[in-house]
Design an enzyme around this catalytic site. Structure first.
Site, mmCIF file in Angstrom:
data_model
loop_
_atom_site.group_PDB
_atom_site.id
_atom_site.type_symbol
_atom_site.label_atom_id
_atom_site.label_comp_id
_atom_site.label_asym_id
_atom_site.label_seq_id
_atom_site.Cartn_x
_atom_site.Cartn_y
_atom_site.Cartn_z
ATOM 1 N N MET A 41 48.891 -37.655 -49.595
ATOM 2 C CA MET A 41 50.235 -38.164 -49.310
ATOM 3 C C MET A 41 51.013 -38.328 -50.610
ATOM 4 O O MET A 41 52.036 -39.016 -50.658
ATOM 5 C CB MET A 41 50.157 -39.492 -48.553
ATOM 6 C CG MET A 41 49.499 -39.334 -47.191
ATOM 7 S SD MET A 41 49.922 -40.641 -46.043
ATOM 8 C CE MET A 41 49.329 -42.068 -46.923
ATOM 9 N N LEU A 44 50.227 -39.247 -56.815
ATOM 10 C CA LEU A 44 48.888 -38.846 -57.274
ATOM 11 C C LEU A 44 48.336 -39.732 -58.386
ATOM 12 O O LEU A 44 49.067 -40.204 -59.246
ATOM 13 C CB LEU A 44 48.928 -37.394 -57.773
ATOM 14 C CG LEU A 44 49.342 -36.352 -56.734
ATOM 15 C CD1 LEU A 44 49.251 -34.952 -57.354
ATOM 16 C CD2 LEU A 44 48.490 -36.433 -55.482
ATOM 17 N N HIS A 45 47.025 -39.907 -58.331
ATOM 18 C CA HIS A 45 46.296 -40.613 -59.381
ATOM 19 C C HIS A 45 44.995 -39.852 -59.626
ATOM 20 O O HIS A 45 44.744 -38.810 -58.991
ATOM 21 C CB HIS A 45 46.055 -42.075 -58.991
ATOM 22 C CG HIS A 45 45.452 -42.259 -57.628
ATOM 23 N ND1 HIS A 45 44.191 -41.798 -57.298
ATOM 24 C CD2 HIS A 45 45.941 -42.834 -56.499
ATOM 25 C CE1 HIS A 45 43.928 -42.098 -56.050
ATOM 26 N NE2 HIS A 45 44.978 -42.716 -55.527
ATOM 27 N N HIS A 48 42.885 -38.588 -56.612
ATOM 28 C CA HIS A 48 43.312 -37.322 -56.010
ATOM 29 C C HIS A 48 42.885 -36.142 -56.894
ATOM 30 O O HIS A 48 42.448 -35.097 -56.396
ATOM 31 C CB HIS A 48 44.840 -37.268 -55.878
ATOM 32 C CG HIS A 48 45.438 -38.317 -54.984
ATOM 33 N ND1 HIS A 48 46.185 -39.366 -55.473
ATOM 34 C CD2 HIS A 48 45.399 -38.471 -53.644
ATOM 35 C CE1 HIS A 48 46.601 -40.125 -54.455
ATOM 36 N NE2 HIS A 48 46.131 -39.610 -53.331
ATOM 37 N N GLN A 72 50.537 -42.136 -39.304
ATOM 38 C CA GLN A 72 49.396 -42.955 -39.701
ATOM 39 C C GLN A 72 49.807 -44.296 -40.309
ATOM 40 O O GLN A 72 48.956 -45.055 -40.771
ATOM 41 C CB GLN A 72 48.457 -42.189 -40.626
ATOM 42 C CG GLN A 72 48.961 -41.935 -42.029
ATOM 43 C CD GLN A 72 48.012 -41.042 -42.795
ATOM 44 O OE1 GLN A 72 47.920 -39.850 -42.541
ATOM 45 N NE2 GLN A 72 47.271 -41.620 -43.741
ATOM 46 N N LYS A 160 36.568 -43.198 -50.822
ATOM 47 C CA LYS A 160 37.385 -44.421 -50.812
ATOM 48 C C LYS A 160 37.817 -44.749 -49.383
ATOM 49 O O LYS A 160 37.843 -45.906 -48.977
ATOM 50 C CB LYS A 160 38.578 -44.209 -51.729
ATOM 51 C CG LYS A 160 39.815 -44.978 -51.392
ATOM 52 C CD LYS A 160 39.945 -46.173 -52.257
ATOM 53 C CE LYS A 160 41.156 -47.032 -51.988
ATOM 54 N NZ LYS A 160 42.155 -46.553 -51.099
ATOM 55 N N ASP A 161 38.199 -43.710 -48.624
ATOM 56 C CA ASP A 161 38.594 -43.878 -47.214
ATOM 57 C C ASP A 161 37.424 -43.380 -46.362
ATOM 58 O O ASP A 161 37.498 -42.331 -45.720
ATOM 59 C CB ASP A 161 39.874 -43.093 -46.945
ATOM 60 C CG ASP A 161 41.003 -43.532 -47.858
ATOM 61 O OD1 ASP A 161 41.599 -44.569 -47.590
ATOM 62 O OD2 ASP A 161 41.249 -42.852 -48.876
HETATM 63 P P1 AMP Z 1 46.029 -40.385 -49.782
HETATM 64 O O1 AMP Z 1 47.066 -39.668 -50.584
HETATM 65 O O2 AMP Z 1 45.933 -41.846 -50.093
HETATM 66 O O3 AMP Z 1 46.125 -40.087 -48.308
HETATM 67 O O4 AMP Z 1 44.631 -39.808 -50.238
HETATM 68 C C1 AMP Z 1 44.385 -38.432 -50.241
HETATM 69 C C2 AMP Z 1 42.923 -38.197 -50.488
HETATM 70 O O5 AMP Z 1 42.551 -38.767 -51.745
HETATM 71 C C3 AMP Z 1 42.021 -38.845 -49.425
HETATM 72 O O6 AMP Z 1 40.955 -37.959 -49.128
HETATM 73 C C4 AMP Z 1 41.542 -40.085 -50.131
HETATM 74 O O7 AMP Z 1 40.290 -40.552 -49.655
HETATM 75 C C5 AMP Z 1 41.413 -39.575 -51.550
HETATM 76 N N1 AMP Z 1 41.414 -40.697 -52.486
HETATM 77 C C6 AMP Z 1 42.312 -41.713 -52.560
HETATM 78 N N2 AMP Z 1 41.954 -42.603 -53.510
HETATM 79 C C7 AMP Z 1 40.804 -42.147 -54.049
HETATM 80 C C8 AMP Z 1 39.927 -42.624 -55.077
HETATM 81 N N3 AMP Z 1 40.159 -43.749 -55.743
HETATM 82 N N4 AMP Z 1 38.818 -41.882 -55.362
HETATM 83 C C9 AMP Z 1 38.555 -40.740 -54.687
HETATM 84 N N5 AMP Z 1 39.351 -40.227 -53.716
HETATM 85 C C10 AMP Z 1 40.451 -40.933 -53.391
#
Ligand code: AMP
Length: 294
Positions: A41, A44-45, A48, A72, A160-161
Site C-alpha cells: 500500500m 515504503l520502508h 517492504h 481493507q 509482520k502481518d
Molecule cells: P502494507 O503496505 O502495509 O500493506 O504491507 C505490504 C507488505 O509488506 C505486506 O506483505 C506486509 O506484511 C509487508 N510488511 C510490512 N511491514 C513489514 C515489516 N516490518 N517487515 C517485513 N514485511 C513487512
C-alpha cells in the site's frame, strides 16, 4: 527511517490498468522468465524493501503493486490519514530493481457494480479478523485480484502481518491459483519496533513506548518457555502494556502458527500475537515462541 535511492540497472515502468499489466507480463512469461509479485500500500520502508530484495534474488522479473485498498480499512479516518507519496515509492522500487509498478486508481480495481468478496473462514475468526470487521475480506479480495491479474510464480508477504499471510496462502490453495506464497521475516528498528507505515503517525512520546509491544511479547514468551503457565504470563503482559501507557489492547494471545487455534500451553510452532493502541495508532506484532529458546 530514511532509505537511500540509488541508481538502478533497469528503468521502472508504471502501469495503471489491468490490461497494461497483462501486456507487460505476458511476454515475460512467454520467454520463460519467472515473475515475483510484491503487493504493497506504499509509504515504503525497509520491511517492504526486504520483500523486493527477496523477489529480486529469486525471480527474473519483479512486479510491485501500490494500491491503498479502501476495502481493507474499517475506519474512514484511518484510510484518509494513510500516508501517500507515489513519487518517493516509485523511486525506491526502481532503486530496488523492480521492473514494473502497477499503481491503479480505485476505479480500476473496483469498477462500478463490483460485487464479489473473497472470504476465508476459520483463519479469520480471531485476532484482526475479529478486531477489524471486514478487514480480512478486503485483503483477501484485493490480493486474489492482484494474483489473477499478474499471475506471478511467487508472491511475497511479510510475517509482520502473519494472519494475513496465512489467509492468503489458504485462498491461493483453495482457489487453485498457481502461485507460491513466500513469507519474509519481520524487519525491525534497532529498538525492536516492527517497521510499519503507521509508525510515522506516532508522537515522540508514543514512539518511545512503541517498542514495548515486541519486548513484552518476548518477555511473555520467555516466561512461558521457562515453565510459567500461559494464562498468567499473558495476563501479566497485558497489564505491563496498559500500565506503561498503551491506551487499549485488541488482543495479546498465544496461538498455533498454522491453524491460529488458541493455545494454553507451549508447543512447537506457537506464536504470540498482539495488537495495541497508542492514541489513534494501532500497532500489531507477533513473535514465534521457538525464536525465544535460549
Ligand atoms: P502494507 O503496505 O502495509 O500493506 O504491507 C505490504 C507488505 O509488506 C505486506 O506483505 C506486509 O506484511 C509487508 N510488511 C510490512 N511491514 C513489514 C515489516 N516490518 N517487515 C517485513 N514485511 C513487512
Amino acid at each position: 527511517m530514511s532509505l537511500a535511492v540509488g541508481p538502478s540497472e533497469r528503468p521502472l515502468a508504471v502501469v495503471r490498468e489491468v490490461a497494461a499489466l497483462r501486456s507487460a507480463v505476458t511476454p515475460w512469461r512467454a520467454h520463460g522468465e519467472t515473475i515475483g509479485l510484491v503487493p504493497t500500500m506504499g509509504a515504503l520502508h525497509a520491511g517492504h524493501m526486504a520483500l523486493v530484495e527477496r523477489a529480486r534474488a529469486e525471480c527474473d522479473r519483479v512486479v510491485a503493486t501500490l494500491f491503498v485498498n479502501p476495502k481493507q480499512f474499517n475506519q474512514a479516518q484511518d484510510l484518509a490519514s494513510y500516508p501517500r507519496d507515489e513519487a518517493r515509492d516509485a523511486a525506491l522500487f526502481e532503486s530496488g530493481g523492480v521492473d514494473l509498478l502497477f499503481a491503479p486508481p480505485v476505479s480500476e480495481i473496483y469498477p462500478e457494480g463490483f460485487s464479489t468478496t473473497v472470504t476465508v473462514s476459520g483463519l479469520t475468526d480471531c485476532l484482526c479478523g475479529i478486531a477489524r470487521p471486514g478487514h480480512m475480506a478486503g485483503v483477501a479480495t484485493v490480493v486474489t485480484k492482484l494474483l489473477l491479474q499478474s499471475l506471478p510464480d511467487i508472491a511475497y508477504f511479510g510475517e509482520k502481518d502473519y494472519q494475513q499471510l496465512l489467509v492468503i496462502r489458504r485462498l491461493a490453495r483453495d482457489l487453485d491459483i498457481p502461485v507460491e506464497i513466500a513469507a519474509v521475516p519481520t524487519v525491525r528498528e534497532a529498538d525492536g519496533l516492527a517497521l510499519s507505515s503507521r509508525n510515522a503517525q506516532l508522537a515522540p512520546q508514543q514512539r518511545a513506548l512503541a517498542p514495548l509491544v515486541y519486548r513484552t511479547l518476548c518477555e511473555a514468551g520467555s516466561r512461558i518457555l521457562e515453565g510459567v503457565s500461559v494464562i498468567p504470563s499473558l495476563e501479566r503482559a497485558r497489564k505491563d502494556l496498559l500500565g506503561a501507557g498503551f491506551d487499549k489492547l485488541d488482543y495479546l494471545e498465544l496461538r498455533d502458527g498454522e491453524t491460529l487455534a488458541e493455545l494454553f500451553e507451549a508447543k512447537p510452532g506457537a506464536r504470540l500475537f498482539a495488537a495495541a493502541w497508542l492514541g489513534a495508532v494501532r500497532l500489531i506484532d507477533n513473535v514465534p515462541l521457538d525464536s525465544l529458546r535460549a
